[in-house]
Design an enzyme around this catalytic site. Sequence first.
Site, PDB file in Angstrom:
ATOM      1  N   ASP A 206     -88.964 -40.883 -21.299  1.00 63.44           N
ATOM      2  CA  ASP A 206     -90.550 -40.953 -20.736  1.00 63.44           C
ATOM      3  C   ASP A 206     -90.515 -41.883 -19.864  1.00 63.44           C
ATOM      4  O   ASP A 206     -89.652 -42.604 -19.235  1.00 63.44           O
ATOM      5  CB  ASP A 206     -91.367 -41.445 -21.957  1.00 63.44           C
ATOM      6  CG  ASP A 206     -91.571 -40.625 -23.074  1.00 63.44           C
ATOM      7  OD1 ASP A 206     -91.500 -39.318 -22.654  1.00 63.44           O
ATOM      8  OD2 ASP A 206     -91.718 -40.892 -24.034  1.00 63.44           O
TER       9      ASP A 206
ATOM     10  N   ASP B 198     -93.224 -41.050 -28.335  1.00 64.53           N
ATOM     11  CA  ASP B 198     -94.177 -42.168 -29.003  1.00 64.53           C
ATOM     12  C   ASP B 198     -95.296 -41.377 -29.682  1.00 64.53           C
ATOM     13  O   ASP B 198     -95.790 -42.000 -30.601  1.00 64.53           O
ATOM     14  CB  ASP B 198     -94.770 -42.909 -27.958  1.00 64.53           C
ATOM     15  CG  ASP B 198     -95.381 -42.099 -26.802  1.00 64.53           C
ATOM     16  OD1 ASP B 198     -95.486 -41.073 -26.990  1.00 64.53           O
ATOM     17  OD2 ASP B 198     -96.039 -43.040 -25.777  1.00 64.53           O
TER      18      ASP B 198
ATOM     19  N   ASP C  54     -93.963 -35.689 -30.613  1.00 59.48           N
ATOM     20  CA  ASP C  54     -92.440 -35.942 -30.072  1.00 59.48           C
ATOM     21  C   ASP C  54     -91.580 -35.923 -31.308  1.00 59.48           C
ATOM     22  O   ASP C  54     -90.332 -35.868 -31.271  1.00 59.48           O
ATOM     23  CB  ASP C  54     -92.471 -37.252 -29.483  1.00 59.48           C
ATOM     24  CG  ASP C  54     -93.313 -37.288 -27.837  1.00 59.48           C
ATOM     25  OD1 ASP C  54     -92.816 -36.543 -27.228  1.00 59.48           O
ATOM     26  OD2 ASP C  54     -93.713 -38.003 -27.772  1.00 59.48           O
TER      27      ASP C  54
ATOM     28  N   ASN D 212     -48.313 -52.418 -40.211  1.00 57.25           N
ATOM     29  CA  ASN D 212     -47.585 -51.510 -41.016  1.00 57.25           C
ATOM     30  C   ASN D 212     -46.299 -51.182 -40.597  1.00 57.25           C
ATOM     31  O   ASN D 212     -45.288 -50.849 -41.614  1.00 57.25           O
ATOM     32  CB  ASN D 212     -48.530 -50.263 -41.439  1.00 57.25           C
ATOM     33  CG  ASN D 212     -49.697 -50.605 -42.133  1.00 57.25           C
ATOM     34  OD1 ASN D 212     -49.846 -51.562 -42.936  1.00 57.25           O
ATOM     35  ND2 ASN D 212     -50.626 -49.595 -42.377  1.00 57.25           N
TER      36      ASN D 212
ATOM     37  N   GLU E 120     -43.972 -53.620 -41.334  1.00 55.16           N
ATOM     38  CA  GLU E 120     -43.478 -53.905 -42.981  1.00 55.16           C
ATOM     39  C   GLU E 120     -42.303 -52.820 -43.222  1.00 55.16           C
ATOM     40  O   GLU E 120     -41.581 -52.871 -44.146  1.00 55.16           O
ATOM     41  CB  GLU E 120     -45.005 -53.670 -43.726  1.00 55.16           C
ATOM     42  CG  GLU E 120     -45.671 -55.037 -43.647  1.00 55.16           C
ATOM     43  CD  GLU E 120     -47.114 -54.610 -43.992  1.00 55.16           C
ATOM     44  OE1 GLU E 120     -47.987 -55.373 -44.238  1.00 55.16           O
ATOM     45  OE2 GLU E 120     -47.363 -53.357 -44.576  1.00 55.16           O
TER      46      GLU E 120
END
Length: 709
Positions: free
Chosen positions: A128, A429, A433, A495, A498
Site C-alpha cells: 500500500d 489493513d 484485504d 560426519n 567420523e
Amino acid sequence: MVAGSAKAVVFATGTATEFGRIFRLTAAAPGRRTPLQRQVAVMARRVAGTALAIGALLLLVRLPTGQPFVETFVFALGVMVALVPEGLPATLSVSLAIGVRRMARRHALVKRLLAVEALGSTTVVCTDKTGTLTRAEMTVVRVWADGTEHAVTGVGYAPDGRVADPEPVRGLLRAAALCCDARLVPPSDGAGWRVLGDTTEGALLVAAAKAGLDPAAEEAAAPRVAEHPFDSGRKLMSTVHRDAGGYRVYVKGAPQELLDRCVAADRAGERRPLTDALRTEALAANDAMASRGLRVLAVARRPAPGPRPGRETAESELTLLGLVGMTDPPRPEVSDAVAACRRARIRIVMVTGDHPLTAEAVARRVGIVTGPAPAVVTGAAFEALDDAGLDALLDRPEELLLCRVSPEDKMRVVGALHRRGEVVAVTGDGANDAPALKHADIGVAMGASGTDVAREAALMVLLDDSFASIAAAVRLGRSVYQNIRKFLIYLFSHNIAELVPILAATFAGFPLVPISAVQILAIDLGSDVLPALALGAEPPEPDVMDRPPRSRKEQLFSRAVMGRILFLGGIQAAGVTAVFFWHIHASGIPYSRFTEDDTVYREGITMVQAGIVVSQFFNALAVRTERQSLFGVGPLSNPWLLAAGCFGVAVMAAISYLPPLQALFNTAPLAPGDWAVLAGLGVLLLAAEELRKALLRRRGRTARKGVTR
C-alpha cells in the site's frame, strides 16, 4: 441511535453477508507449505537414506574381516544413529525463534516460526501507499475553489496555520468538515493534537479550523440526520444535514467519481451549469495537484428532498464546490528500505486506491519508480484484464503501479504472481484485504491502523505500519536461512571426519575402529549442539541484501552447501586419519597385535575424537560467513559461539583425563604436544577456508568488472 425509535431490516445472514463473502474468499486460500518445510522434508529423506546406505556398507565391509556379526551390526547401527544430527530439530526451532525475537525488535511481529524463513525467500512485495510508505499524517496544503488555488500553511493536526484568502473557500471547507466522522482531540496528558478516526478526515477538520471555522459549532448548527458511508466501490461518502433552509446533502470523494455525478459548479456563490470547460478546468486542477504528490478530494453539495434520501438521489445532480489537496509525507526511512530491496532484486508493486499521478509522485520520491515511464494501471483497466492480460502486464519490465484498485483486486494479483513462481508478500489493513493476505505467501497487516480481521489473516503484523520494517524483516529472514545452512554445514561436515577413518582402517586391514560409536555420539551430543545453536544466532552478514532471492527450487543441500561440506569435512577427515595412523605406526606394533586395551590404541582413538572436536571449533568459526573473511566480521564478534566451542573442548578434555570417563569411552590422556598437533589441524582448516573465500571474492569482482565493461 441516540433517541427515538427505528426498525432494523435483516436482508442477509451468515455467509450471505459481506463479511460472509470475505470469509469464503479467505477460507478458500490453500494451505501453503513454506520453502523451508519442503526442503527439510527432502533433507530428512536424504539423510535417512544416506545413513541406511552407510550402515549397510559398513556391515558388508567389516563382516568379511572376521568380526562377530552382532558386534559388527551394533557398531553399524551406532554409526547410522550418529550420522543423523539429533540436535537439528532443536537448532532449527531456536534459530527461527531468535529470528522472531529480532524481528519483533524491528517492529515486525511474526505469528508463525516458519514464516520467518519464508520472508527471506520473498521475490515480490505488493505494498500500500498510505501509512506504509507514508506517515499517514495528512495535512491539507492546497484548496482549489472558484478557479483559484489557495495555499494552506501549518503541518500536522494542530490547527496552527492559515488559509490564504479564506473567504472563497469557507463554504467548501464547511461542507468537507460536516461530511466527516473523525474528531480532533486537543492536547492532554502530554500528547499533542491527534485524530480519532480517519486521518484524511482529520486533515479536513484542521483545514476548516485554519479557515476560521469551528467544526463542532457547524455540526451543532446543521446536525446530521442521515449518512451514506464511504466504500471502495463508489469512492464517495455523503451526509444529510438539517439547517435553517431545510435539508442539504454534502458529498466528498474521489474527484473523477464525484465529477461524474455533478451537473453544476459553485462560482462566487452562484450555481452555474458544469460545462465541458469547467469540467476540464477542474480535472486539470486535480491533475496538477496529484502530479505534485498530493492526495485530492472533491467536495460537492445539493439540496435534499427530505431527511433520508436514497443513496442514488443523494449523490446525483450535485454542485461542485472545489478540490482539496493534502500531502502525506513519505516516511524518512522508506527510501533506504526501498533501495535495499532493489539491491536485493525484490520487485516492489504499489497497490493503492489513490490517483495515478499521486501514486507515481510518491513512488518516485521513495525510489520505487526510477524509470521514465512506469506501467500505471487504474481500477477500470485492471478489471478489464483477463488472466492472460494480467500475466502479460506482470511480465513487463517497467515498474508497476496499480491505482484506484479495490482490495479484491489484490487477490488476483497474488494469484497471477504465484503462477509465475514468485514468493509474494502483500500488505493490507482493511477487512476486505483479508483474502489477499491469506492467499499470499506472507500476509503483512498493519498493527497501528489495521483491522482485527486483517491482523488475524496475516502472518506478520507491522507494529509501526512502516515499509522499512518489511525490508528489515526480509533481511533477517535471509539471515535465518543462511544460519540454517551454516549449522547444517557445521553438523554434517564432521560426519565425514567420523566415517573416513573407519573406512580407511577397514581397507588398510586394521582390526579395530579408529573411533567408536559411543565416541561419535559424545561428539554429536556433547560438543556439536551448543555451537550449532550459537551459529543459529549469528547476526546477518553485511552483504545479505546485495544478493538476489534464492530460487524456490534451491535445496538446503545445494551444490554449494554440499561442496563446502565435502571440502571442510574432507580436510578434517584427512587430518584425523593421518594423526591416527601416524600414532599407530610410530609405536612400531604390528596391526594384528592391537587390542582394545592397548594404550597406544586408546591414545589413537582419543586423538581422533579430540581432533574432530578441536577442528569443529575452528570449523564453527570458518562457516560463520559464506564469502566474507572471518576477520572482516571479527573472530570475537559472536562470544556465544566461542563459549560453546570452549565448552566442547572442555568436555573432550574431561573424557581424556577423568578416569570414570576414560573407562566409559576407552580413552587415554593426551600429552601437550598432541593437543598442539590437533590445534594445528584446526588452523589448517580455517586457513584453507579463508583461501577459498578469497578466491570466491576475487572471482566475483572479476565477474562484476566484466559486466561493467
